[in-house]
Design an enzyme around this catalytic site. Structure first.
Site, short mmCIF file in Angstrom:
data_model
loop_
_atom_site.label_atom_id
_atom_site.label_comp_id
_atom_site.label_asym_id
_atom_site.label_seq_id
_atom_site.Cartn_x
_atom_site.Cartn_y
_atom_site.Cartn_z
N GLU A 35 -2.26 21.56 -9.32
CA GLU A 35 -2.71 20.17 -9.39
C GLU A 35 -3.93 19.95 -8.50
O GLU A 35 -4.83 19.20 -8.86
CB GLU A 35 -1.57 19.22 -9.00
CG GLU A 35 -0.48 19.11 -10.03
CD GLU A 35 -0.99 18.63 -11.40
OE1 GLU A 35 -2.03 17.95 -11.44
OE2 GLU A 35 -0.37 18.97 -12.41
N GLN A 40 -10.83 17.17 -10.71
CA GLN A 40 -12.26 17.21 -11.05
C GLN A 40 -12.70 18.53 -11.66
O GLN A 40 -13.90 18.84 -11.66
CB GLN A 40 -13.15 16.99 -9.81
CG GLN A 40 -12.64 16.02 -8.81
CD GLN A 40 -13.19 14.64 -9.05
OE1 GLN A 40 -14.07 14.46 -9.88
NE2 GLN A 40 -12.68 13.67 -8.35
N THR A 41 -11.79 19.35 -12.13
CA THR A 41 -12.17 20.69 -12.59
C THR A 41 -11.47 21.02 -13.90
O THR A 41 -10.30 20.70 -14.07
CB THR A 41 -11.79 21.74 -11.52
OG1 THR A 41 -12.19 21.25 -10.24
CG2 THR A 41 -12.50 23.06 -11.76
N GLY A 79 -15.83 24.60 -5.88
CA GLY A 79 -16.36 23.29 -5.48
C GLY A 79 -15.33 22.41 -4.78
O GLY A 79 -14.17 22.78 -4.65
N TYR A 80 -15.80 21.25 -4.33
CA TYR A 80 -14.94 20.28 -3.62
C TYR A 80 -14.09 21.01 -2.57
O TYR A 80 -12.87 21.07 -2.66
CB TYR A 80 -14.06 19.50 -4.58
CG TYR A 80 -14.84 18.73 -5.61
CD1 TYR A 80 -15.43 17.51 -5.28
CD2 TYR A 80 -15.02 19.21 -6.89
CE1 TYR A 80 -16.17 16.80 -6.21
CE2 TYR A 80 -15.76 18.52 -7.83
CZ TYR A 80 -16.33 17.31 -7.48
OH TYR A 80 -17.06 16.62 -8.40
N TYR A 118 -2.18 10.31 -7.32
CA TYR A 118 -2.03 11.10 -8.54
C TYR A 118 -1.29 12.42 -8.25
O TYR A 118 -0.30 12.76 -8.91
CB TYR A 118 -3.40 11.41 -9.19
CG TYR A 118 -3.27 12.57 -10.13
CD1 TYR A 118 -2.67 12.40 -11.37
CD2 TYR A 118 -3.64 13.86 -9.74
CE1 TYR A 118 -2.44 13.47 -12.21
CE2 TYR A 118 -3.42 14.94 -10.57
CZ TYR A 118 -2.83 14.74 -11.81
OH TYR A 118 -2.59 15.81 -12.62
N ASP A 136 -4.52 10.12 -14.17
CA ASP A 136 -5.79 10.83 -13.94
C ASP A 136 -6.76 10.42 -15.05
O ASP A 136 -6.44 9.54 -15.86
CB ASP A 136 -5.55 12.36 -13.90
CG ASP A 136 -5.19 12.92 -15.27
OD1 ASP A 136 -4.85 12.12 -16.18
OD2 ASP A 136 -5.26 14.14 -15.44
N CYS A 190 -7.17 13.56 -27.31
CA CYS A 190 -7.87 12.31 -27.03
C CYS A 190 -9.03 12.62 -26.07
O CYS A 190 -9.10 12.12 -24.96
CB CYS A 190 -6.90 11.29 -26.42
SG CYS A 190 -7.53 9.62 -26.46
N CYS A 206 -2.17 3.47 -31.92
CA CYS A 206 -3.44 3.34 -31.21
C CYS A 206 -4.29 2.18 -31.72
O CYS A 206 -4.75 2.19 -32.87
CB CYS A 206 -4.20 4.66 -31.32
SG CYS A 206 -5.76 4.61 -30.42
FE1 SF4 Z 1 -6.90 8.93 -28.66
FE2 SF4 Z 1 -6.08 6.94 -30.20
FE3 SF4 Z 1 -7.62 8.82 -31.22
FE4 SF4 Z 1 -5.10 9.37 -30.54
S1 SF4 Z 1 -5.81 7.99 -32.15
S2 SF4 Z 1 -6.93 10.62 -30.12
S3 SF4 Z 1 -4.84 8.07 -28.74
S4 SF4 Z 1 -8.20 7.38 -29.61
#
Ligand code: SF4
Length: 364
Positions: A35, A40-41, A79-80, A118, A136, A190, A206
């Site tokens: 984690e 950031q990576t 990094g970081y 997080y 995150d 996504c 969605c």
């Molecule tokens: Fe993301 Fe919505 Fe597309 Fe699924 S449908 S990939 S949750 S934007």
């Protein structure tokens, strides 16, 4: 309360989860390490670092017993670097004050250096099965799109709103698996650019997909451009052609890493004057500055630099000293060019080292 998309998310994850090294033989130490490395990576960048790290430090005791220099060397290029310093410090605390047992609650985890909200949620849920939420960049992207939320995510109030939602949607069981599923969905489906909505298991829930706004979310107000600084560095040669290198102070940017000494150019200052001034202030030495050796552009998270590296010849320490002094640095050393690889350097200095090696090969 489970979110409305929980069932689809779990069944997608159970059939598609990536085979990642930290998911094999998971232990609190390994979950924590992964984690921290993943902050950031990208996953692909982390994998070889993670595998090397657990080979060298298979347990939290082994990590606590190592020197910070060795840990930083292993971290070089990821990094970081404050992550590595904090990890090393926290391992010492867990071993010395908790007999090697990682804390299992968010509240206790937050007391360790380098563990924020997080990371604490991720360790508590994944390693200990606690009901703890994570938020995150991946989860933020999924949530804002699911809800077609157009608030500016750089605002603290929006972050709080998203944390509340993450808590509210936390299922009663399998929270570690749920958190990993959400993050993996954000990372692989996504995605920030070109999300794979047609193949998305939770598409039916969605709102952004329904409204066609997914490519504009999450929304963030324009950032100010990053400032730029000119920085000088000296390739200072002394007896036997060895090079003088310096270790940066532990607190601050690239803390604990080694560098070719030098520093930031002040307004109106000439590059060579800057270099001589920095060497006087930080090491109490005088050098004869020769020709420019390399120019390297490098971007940090909050600013950019152009590093001007000059060939220099050591002239001696300033009176009353007879050798360099660690005034503004943690340590210094004379090293043969071939030994530079034993020390950990930041990215810009590694470009200079690669140039040194390239020119040496040309001379052979
Ligand atoms: Fe993301 Fe919505 Fe597309 Fe699924 S449908 S990939 S949750 S934007």
């Amino acid at each position: 309360m489970s979110p409305p998309f929980a069932q689809e998310l779990f069944s997608w994850y159970r059939g598609n989860r990536a085979n990642l090294p930290w998911r094999r033989q998971p232990s609190p130490y390994r979950v924590w390490l992964s984690e921290v490395m993943l902050q950031q990576t990208q996953v692909e960048t982390v994998i070889p670092y993670y595998e090397r790290f657990v080979r060298v430090y298979p347990t939290i005791e082994a990590l606590a017993a190592s020197s910070l220099d060795d840990v930083l060397k292993l971290w070089e290029g990821l990094g970081y670097y404050s992550r590595a310093r904090n990890l090393h410090r926290a391992a010492g605390i867990v071993v010395n004050e908790r007999a090697g047992n990682m804390p299992s609650t968010v509240e206790e985890l937050l007391k360790l250096p380098g563990i924020g909200r997080y990371t604490a949620g991720a360790i508590a849920s994944i390693a200990f099965g606690r009901a703890a939420a994570v938020l995150d960049g991946n989860v933020i992207r999924v949530f804002t799109r699911l809800l077609d939320m157009r608030d500016d995510i750089s605002q603290a109030a929006t972050q709080e709103k998203l944390w509340r939602l993450a808590d509210e949607w936390l299922p009663a069981q399998d929270t570690g698996e749920y958190n990993q599923a959400l993050m993996e969905l954000g990372q692989r489906v996504c995605r920030a650019k070109r999300p794979l909505c047609r193949a998305c298991p939770i598409q039916a829930h969605c709102r952004a997909w329904a409204a066609g706004t997914q490519n504009n979310l999450p929304w963030r107000a324009k950032r100010r451009p990053r400032p730029h600084y000119d920085v000088t560095a000296g390739l200072i040669r002394g007896a036997d052609d060895r090079l003088l290198i310096a270790q940066r102070p532990l607190d601050g940017l690239l803390g604990g890493l080694w560098e070719f000494p030098g520093g930031k150019v002040e307004k109106g200052e000439r590059l060579i004057d800057c270099l001589k001034r920095e060497l006087r202030e930080e090491l109490a030495i005088d050098v004869a500055v020769g020709e420019r050796f390399a120019v390297v552009d490098h971007a940090f998270t909050h600013f950019k630099i152009t590093l001007y590296a000059f060939n220099c010849r050591y002239q001696g320490a300033l009176p009353p000293y007879d050798e360099p002094q660690a005034l503004g640095v943690r340590d210094w050393a004379w090293v043969a060019e071939a030994q530079l690889s034993n020390y950990s350097f930041g990215k810009a200095d590694r470009v200079v080292i690669a140039e040194l090696a390239r020119r040496r090969t040309m001379l052979l």
